[in-house]
Scaffold this active site. Sequence first.
Site, mmCIF file in Angstrom:
data_model
loop_
_atom_site.group_PDB
_atom_site.id
_atom_site.type_symbol
_atom_site.label_atom_id
_atom_site.label_comp_id
_atom_site.label_asym_id
_atom_site.label_seq_id
_atom_site.Cartn_x
_atom_site.Cartn_y
_atom_site.Cartn_z
ATOM 1 N N ASP A 98 184.800 -33.312 35.448
ATOM 2 C CA ASP A 98 184.308 -34.528 36.608
ATOM 3 C C ASP A 98 185.755 -35.793 36.389
ATOM 4 O OD1 ASP A 98 182.088 -36.527 37.499
ATOM 5 O OD2 ASP A 98 180.654 -34.933 36.327
ATOM 6 N N ASP A 205 184.017 -37.956 41.736
ATOM 7 C CA ASP A 205 182.927 -38.657 42.254
ATOM 8 C C ASP A 205 182.874 -39.832 43.078
ATOM 9 O OD1 ASP A 205 179.973 -39.415 40.161
ATOM 10 O OD2 ASP A 205 180.868 -41.343 39.779
ATOM 11 N N GLU A 264 182.825 -35.869 46.053
ATOM 12 C CA GLU A 264 181.235 -36.838 46.259
ATOM 13 C C GLU A 264 181.088 -37.429 47.344
ATOM 14 O OE1 GLU A 264 177.517 -37.436 44.236
ATOM 15 O OE2 GLU A 264 179.457 -38.326 43.520
ATOM 16 N N HIS A 338 172.295 -32.772 38.983
ATOM 17 C CA HIS A 338 171.703 -33.311 38.040
ATOM 18 C C HIS A 338 171.360 -34.662 38.579
ATOM 19 C CE1 HIS A 338 176.137 -35.276 38.921
ATOM 20 N NE2 HIS A 338 175.573 -36.250 37.974
ATOM 21 N N ASP A 339 171.762 -35.626 39.315
ATOM 22 C CA ASP A 339 170.812 -35.849 40.214
ATOM 23 C C ASP A 339 169.838 -36.367 41.353
ATOM 24 O OD1 ASP A 339 173.172 -37.503 39.301
ATOM 25 O OD2 ASP A 339 174.374 -37.746 41.263
HETATM 26 O O1 TEU Z 1 176.377 -40.089 42.157
HETATM 27 C C1 TEU Z 1 176.603 -41.050 42.915
HETATM 28 C C2 TEU Z 1 175.247 -41.530 43.469
HETATM 29 O O2 TEU Z 1 174.842 -41.383 45.004
HETATM 30 C C3 TEU Z 1 174.282 -41.335 43.014
HETATM 31 O O3 TEU Z 1 174.334 -42.376 41.787
HETATM 32 C C4 TEU Z 1 173.015 -42.055 43.608
HETATM 33 O O4 TEU Z 1 173.704 -42.648 44.568
HETATM 34 C C5 TEU Z 1 171.908 -41.582 42.496
HETATM 35 O O5 TEU Z 1 171.885 -40.618 42.002
HETATM 36 C C6 TEU Z 1 170.875 -40.731 44.252
HETATM 37 O O6 TEU Z 1 169.780 -40.891 43.116
HETATM 38 C C7 TEU Z 1 177.595 -40.277 41.596
HETATM 39 C C8 TEU Z 1 177.800 -39.038 39.965
HETATM 40 O O7 TEU Z 1 176.923 -38.125 40.706
HETATM 41 C C9 TEU Z 1 176.090 -40.143 38.980
HETATM 42 O O8 TEU Z 1 175.263 -39.106 38.824
HETATM 43 C C10 TEU Z 1 176.678 -41.692 38.433
HETATM 44 O O9 TEU Z 1 175.137 -41.938 38.378
HETATM 45 C C11 TEU Z 1 176.861 -42.302 39.799
HETATM 46 O O10 TEU Z 1 178.027 -41.170 40.929
HETATM 47 C C12 TEU Z 1 177.325 -43.703 39.497
HETATM 48 O O11 TEU Z 1 179.144 -42.271 38.682
#
Ligand code: TEU
Length: 568
Positions: A98, A205, A264, A338-339
């Site tokens: 990542d 990310d 992403e 994971h989100d």
């Molecule tokens: O996620 C980006 C992102 O858009 C998410 O944070 C989203 O806004 C959120 O999950 C909506 O529920 C990435 C990573 O995957 C995430 O785990 C991180 O928290 C974020 O970036 C910040 O680095």
Amino acid sequence: MTSPWWKSAVVYQIYPRSFADSDHDGIGDLPGIVSRLDYLKQLGVDVIWLSPVYRSPQDDNGYDISDYNDIDPTFGTLADVDELIEGLHARGMKLVMDLVVNHTSDEHPWFVESRDPASDKRDWYIWRPAREGFEPGTEGAEPTNWGSFFLGKGWEFDPRSQEYYLHLFSPKQPDLNWENPAVREAIYDMMRWWVDRGVDGFRMDVINLISKTYPLVDGPVTPGFEPLCYDPSMVTDGPRVEEFLKEMNREVGIDAKELFSVGEMVMVDVEHARRYTDPANGELGMVFTFEHMSLDQQPGLSKFDLKPLHLPDLKQNLALWQDALAEVGWNSLYWNNHDQPRVVSRFGDDSDEFRVPSAKALGTVLHMLRGTPYIYQGEELGMTNAGFLSIDEYNDIEAKRFHELALSLGISEWMILIALAAKSRDNARTPMHWDDSDHAGFTSRSPWLSVNSNHREINAAEALADPDSVFYHYRRLIELRHELAIVREGRFELMLPDHERIFAYTRQLDGQLLVVVANWSQEYVDLPTDELPTLTEAELLLGSHASASHYQLEPWESRIYLLDLAKG
Ligand code: TEU
């Protein structure tokens, strides 16, 4: 020109905190992962994407990095990463790290230095004075009205210099200033260091947030969602993103070394995605889109504003992406990470009766599309949402901030808990289920986040012992991609776009037709045979049920057929 290797690969995402704990502190770690490599090999995946394991205060579980060139002691050491790389390579698998470079932790030495206005690192982050006419640090004095993706304000006041720094995520995640060439060089240098160590690529990310549009100005307030009060398109796909990605690709040798790269891309649309992944542009291998993940929320910005999924919307969105990237570009295919909440609870049916067939139907529909599929740990077991009933059970910063903010807006506790139960990121983050023992074989101690009580029935040991499990269904889906060119390259066509229960599509290549049909409901459903290819002569490659009717699907039944067009 031969196709890049990652176009036939299947990726498995590991969230290290929750995968396997080897040192009994309740938190997963690298040696834990190393101990499970044979399981991954048995599933048949090609690539492991590891969520961040770098040194971090863990404000956002590792997405806030304080040292890019070291491992957080919670997860292990650099020697453990070397062992992981070696173990994966020995088994013919690859490792994707990542890359979190839109922001660092506020504890990163770069930012610590940057707090000093006289430091040469000052310009490595985005510092601004208070709004004109406002006393610094007072209500409304932020340089712009921007909010953060984690709710609340997007600027943090720094008393020492009386200025503000930008953070699109938590205040402990200050945004880097990509306009500064020294920042970019430091990042490319760090990436090269990891490539030299043996990693095979990067998952980048929020990479379409790195170029901001200057000057930074107030955004329009979105009615109904004032706390995030800018138009997010002001920070996505900024004017220099493509230039920076090309430079990164060149400087790190992403194409030259055939490295894996996935960006992403928050709120990306198909036009931008096509440009980012057009091989002629030398930017990225593929992107993560968010569009299909927002179909179960009300129009607007909050994912917690729930709406039931309307199947035709999902079909049309997936088809839009399949068609838009058919000639140029490449996409990733995912239901989970994971989100996101667990897909079997979200789009499937996690009741005892239908959990297994619906998990198989979801896997079938996703894996037979064109693109690179991703499996998130536990998805191959049909793991379900967390089922938390109180805010105290949640860990995620986003969940806590949402709870606090929603309470302050007068929303009732139970409404908030319903929204979190459906959409919280912790749904995906509960520990992996290895067996039916007390902590699911994840740890011998109290885990950092509760294990789902259904691990007694849903776990890897159980799945491996049952030839009809979701695990073996996923394994076959992966094999089909490896074996059949039609799965990798076939031309996609959506069937029955408006049908509210059946997800059906075809892929076509060299005189063959692959037909995918899935019943997205608890009811028996008749196949509208006059609107589908004739299936009587077709070979059934994979089915979720023993039934053989060409005219009907059982609840959540899914099938994959191969048809010779010359015969049919
Ligand atoms: O996620 C980006 C992102 O858009 C998410 O944070 C989203 O806004 C959120 O999950 C909506 O529920 C990435 C990573 O995957 C995430 O785990 C991180 O928290 C974020 O970036 C910040 O680095």
